[in-house]
Motif scaffolding. Structure first.
Motif, PDB file in Angstrom:
ATOM      1  N   CYS A  77      41.559  34.740  50.946  1.00 53.90           N
ATOM      2  CA  CYS A  77      41.894  33.670  49.984  1.00 53.90           C
ATOM      3  C   CYS A  77      43.413  33.472  49.919  1.00 53.90           C
ATOM      4  O   CYS A  77      44.151  34.401  49.581  1.00 53.90           O
ATOM      5  CB  CYS A  77      41.343  34.029  48.607  1.00 53.90           C
ATOM      6  N   PRO A  78      43.906  32.285  50.242  1.00 59.84           N
ATOM      7  CA  PRO A  78      45.349  32.092  50.327  1.00 59.84           C
ATOM      8  C   PRO A  78      46.060  32.008  48.983  1.00 59.84           C
ATOM      9  O   PRO A  78      47.288  32.139  48.922  1.00 59.84           O
ATOM     10  CB  PRO A  78      45.484  30.761  51.083  1.00 59.84           C
ATOM     11  N   THR A  79      45.328  31.797  47.901  1.00 56.76           N
ATOM     12  CA  THR A  79      45.988  31.607  46.601  1.00 56.76           C
ATOM     13  C   THR A  79      45.776  32.777  45.637  1.00 56.76           C
ATOM     14  O   THR A  79      46.362  32.777  44.549  1.00 56.76           O
ATOM     15  CB  THR A  79      45.439  30.352  45.898  1.00 56.76           C
ATOM     16  N   ALA A  81      42.934  33.211  44.267  1.00 59.94           N
ATOM     17  CA  ALA A  81      41.880  32.767  43.334  1.00 59.94           C
ATOM     18  C   ALA A  81      40.688  33.713  43.360  1.00 59.94           C
ATOM     19  O   ALA A  81      40.094  33.994  42.327  1.00 59.94           O
ATOM     20  CB  ALA A  81      41.431  31.354  43.698  1.00 59.94           C
ATOM     21  N   SER A  82      40.336  34.194  44.546  1.00 61.61           N
ATOM     22  CA  SER A  82      39.269  35.190  44.659  1.00 61.61           C
ATOM     23  C   SER A  82      39.904  36.551  44.486  1.00 61.61           C
ATOM     24  O   SER A  82      40.853  36.891  45.187  1.00 61.61           O
ATOM     25  CB  SER A  82      38.596  35.110  46.036  1.00 61.61           C
ATOM     26  N   CYS A  97      41.806  28.102  42.446  1.00 61.87           N
ATOM     27  CA  CYS A  97      41.081  27.740  43.677  1.00 61.87           C
ATOM     28  C   CYS A  97      41.456  26.327  44.106  1.00 61.87           C
ATOM     29  O   CYS A  97      41.423  25.395  43.302  1.00 61.87           O
ATOM     30  CB  CYS A  97      39.574  27.848  43.432  1.00 61.87           C
ATOM     31  N   ILE A  98      41.792  26.181  45.404  1.00 60.31           N
ATOM     32  CA  ILE A  98      42.147  24.855  45.934  1.00 60.31           C
ATOM     33  C   ILE A  98      41.014  24.283  46.790  1.00 60.31           C
ATOM     34  O   ILE A  98      41.168  23.255  47.441  1.00 60.31           O
ATOM     35  CB  ILE A  98      43.455  24.924  46.771  1.00 60.31           C
ATOM     36  N   GLY A  99      39.884  24.958  46.799  1.00 60.77           N
ATOM     37  CA  GLY A  99      38.716  24.443  47.504  1.00 60.77           C
ATOM     38  C   GLY A  99      38.858  24.388  49.012  1.00 60.77           C
ATOM     39  O   GLY A  99      38.192  23.587  49.673  1.00 60.77           O
ATOM     40  N   CYS A 100      39.684  25.264  49.566  1.00 58.91           N
ATOM     41  CA  CYS A 100      39.908  25.218  51.024  1.00 58.91           C
ATOM     42  C   CYS A 100      38.700  25.717  51.802  1.00 58.91           C
ATOM     43  O   CYS A 100      38.541  25.410  52.982  1.00 58.91           O
ATOM     44  CB  CYS A 100      41.142  26.036  51.393  1.00 58.91           C
ATOM     45  N   GLY A 101      37.847  26.517  51.171  1.00 58.07           N
ATOM     46  CA  GLY A 101      36.615  26.977  51.815  1.00 58.07           C
ATOM     47  C   GLY A 101      36.798  28.145  52.771  1.00 58.07           C
ATOM     48  O   GLY A 101      35.840  28.565  53.423  1.00 58.07           O
ATOM     49  N   THR A 102      37.995  28.692  52.851  1.00 56.86           N
ATOM     50  CA  THR A 102      38.238  29.831  53.744  1.00 56.86           C
ATOM     51  C   THR A 102      37.308  30.998  53.409  1.00 56.86           C
ATOM     52  O   THR A 102      36.792  31.681  54.290  1.00 56.86           O
ATOM     53  CB  THR A 102      39.708  30.300  53.606  1.00 56.86           C
ATOM     54  N   CYS A 103      37.111  31.221  52.119  1.00 56.09           N
ATOM     55  CA  CYS A 103      36.262  32.338  51.668  1.00 56.09           C
ATOM     56  C   CYS A 103      34.809  32.124  52.074  1.00 56.09           C
ATOM     57  O   CYS A 103      34.092  33.093  52.346  1.00 56.09           O
ATOM     58  CB  CYS A 103      36.354  32.459  50.151  1.00 56.09           C
ATOM     59  N   VAL A 140      35.300  26.536  44.542  1.00 56.26           N
ATOM     60  CA  VAL A 140      34.180  27.326  45.061  1.00 56.26           C
ATOM     61  C   VAL A 140      33.572  28.141  43.923  1.00 56.26           C
ATOM     62  O   VAL A 140      34.284  28.599  43.023  1.00 56.26           O
ATOM     63  CB  VAL A 140      34.675  28.225  46.217  1.00 56.26           C
TER      64      VAL A 140
HETATM   65 FE1  SF4 Z   1      40.512  30.969  47.647  1.00 59.04          FE
HETATM   66 FE2  SF4 Z   1      38.089  30.188  48.451  1.00 59.04          FE
HETATM   67 FE3  SF4 Z   1      39.381  28.797  46.591  1.00 59.04          FE
HETATM   68 FE4  SF4 Z   1      40.273  28.750  49.132  1.00 59.04          FE
HETATM   69  S1  SF4 Z   1      38.309  27.970  48.396  1.00 59.04           S
HETATM   70  S2  SF4 Z   1      41.510  28.993  47.278  1.00 59.04           S
HETATM   71  S3  SF4 Z   1      39.794  30.828  49.791  1.00 59.04           S
HETATM   72  S4  SF4 Z   1      38.638  30.900  46.388  1.00 59.04           S
END
Ligand code: SF4
Ligand code: SF4
Ligand code: SF4
Length: 205
Positions: A77-79, A81-82, A97-103, A140
Motif C-alpha cells: 500500500c503506497p499511502t 491506508a492499509s 486510501c486512494i483506490g489504486c487497487g495495488t492491495c 477499497v
Molecule cells: Fe492502499 Fe489499497 Fe487504498 Fe491503494 S487501494 S491506497 S494500496 S488501501
C-alpha cells in the motif's frame, strides 16, 4: 493479543447466513461483499468435488479477509491506508486510501473490493449495526473482523448468526481462549501457506 477465527468446514452447511449477516450488519452497498461461501470443487461458487454420478460432494470454504500476520496488502500500500493494528486486525483507513487497487492485486485470497462509484443501496435507510463502517466511493473495502462490535464486547456478526455453530473466535495469543483450545485439539489448515502470509483464520478439518 491477536484476534483470530477458526471455521469448521465439517460443520459448515453452506447456508450463506454468515455472508448475509456480514452484508446487512455492515450496511454493505450493492456489489460489495466482505465474505463469501464457496466450494473448492472447481470453477463456480458451488461446484461439487468428486466424480459424477455417485461420488459428488461439496466442501464449503467460507472466505473473508484472513487478517494475515504478514499481510501482503499492507506491504504494497503506497499511502499507509492499509495497516495492521496491535490486536492483529488488518484495517483500511478510508481517508488515506486512494483506490489504486495495488492491495487487491497483492492479496492472495481475493477478498478486497474497490467501491468504484458512490455507494448505492436497495433501501433508503442504513441496515445493520448503528456503528457500521462508512462506505466511500473510490476506496477499497474488506472484512474488518467487526472491529466496531469488538469495541462493544461483542463477537463478529458472522460468528453470532452461524446456524451450524461452525465458527470459533478469540485471542490466538491466549492458550485458554476458545479458539486456541479448538486449534490445539483439532486438525487444521491455513489457506495458501505458500504465500507466506500466515493467516489468522484457521480451517478445522
Ligand atoms: Fe492502499 Fe489499497 Fe487504498 Fe491503494 S487501494 S491506497 S494500496 S488501501
Ligand atoms: Fe491482506 Fe488479503 Fe491477508 Fe486480508 S487476506 S490481510 S487483504 S493479504
Ligand atoms: Fe463480515 Fe465481521 Fe465476519 Fe468480517 S468478521 S466477515 S466483517 S461479519
Amino acid at each position: 493479543m491477536r484476534y483470530g477465527m477458526a471455521i469448521d468446514i465439517e460443520a459448515c452447511e453452506g447456508c450463506h447466513a454468515c455472508s448475509i449477516a456480514c452484508k446487512s450488519n455492515n450496511n454493505l452497498p450493492t456489489g460489495v461483499f466482505y465474505h463469501v461461501v464457496t466450494t473448492d470443487g472447481g470453477e463456480y461458487m458451488d461446484t461439487a468435488r468428486g466424480t459424477y454420478p455417485d461420488n459428488l460432494y461439496r466442501r464449503y470454504v467460507p472466505m473473508g479477509c484472513q487478517h494475515c500476520v504478514n499481510p501482503s496488502c499492507v506491504e504494497v500500500c503506497p499511502t499507509g491506508a492499509s495497516y495492521k493494528r496491535e490486536d492483529g486486525i488488518v484495517a483500511i483507513d478510508q481517508d488515506e486510501c486512494i483506490g489504486c487497487g495495488t492491495c487487491i492485486s497483492a492479496c492472495p485470497y481475493d477478498v478486497r473490493t474497490l467501491l468504484e462509484t458512490e455507494p448505492a443501496y436497495v433501501v433508503d435507510f442504513p441496515l445493520g449495526d448503528w456503528d457500521a463502517p462508512a462506505h466511500k466511493a473510490h476506496t477499497v473495502e474488506k472484512c474488518t473482523f467487526c472491529a466496531n462490535r469488538l469495541e462493544r464486547g461483542e463477537v463478529p456478526a458472522c460468528m453470532e448468526l452461524c446456524p451450524g455453530r461452525a465458527r470459533y473466535w478469540g485471542d490466538l495469543d491466549d492458550p485458554n481462549s476458545e479458539i486456541s483450545k479448538v486449534i490445539a485439539s483439532r486438525q487444521h489448515e491455513q489457506l495458501k501457506p505458500e504465500a507466506g502470509t500466515d493467516p489468522s483464520v484457521y480451517y478445522l478439518k
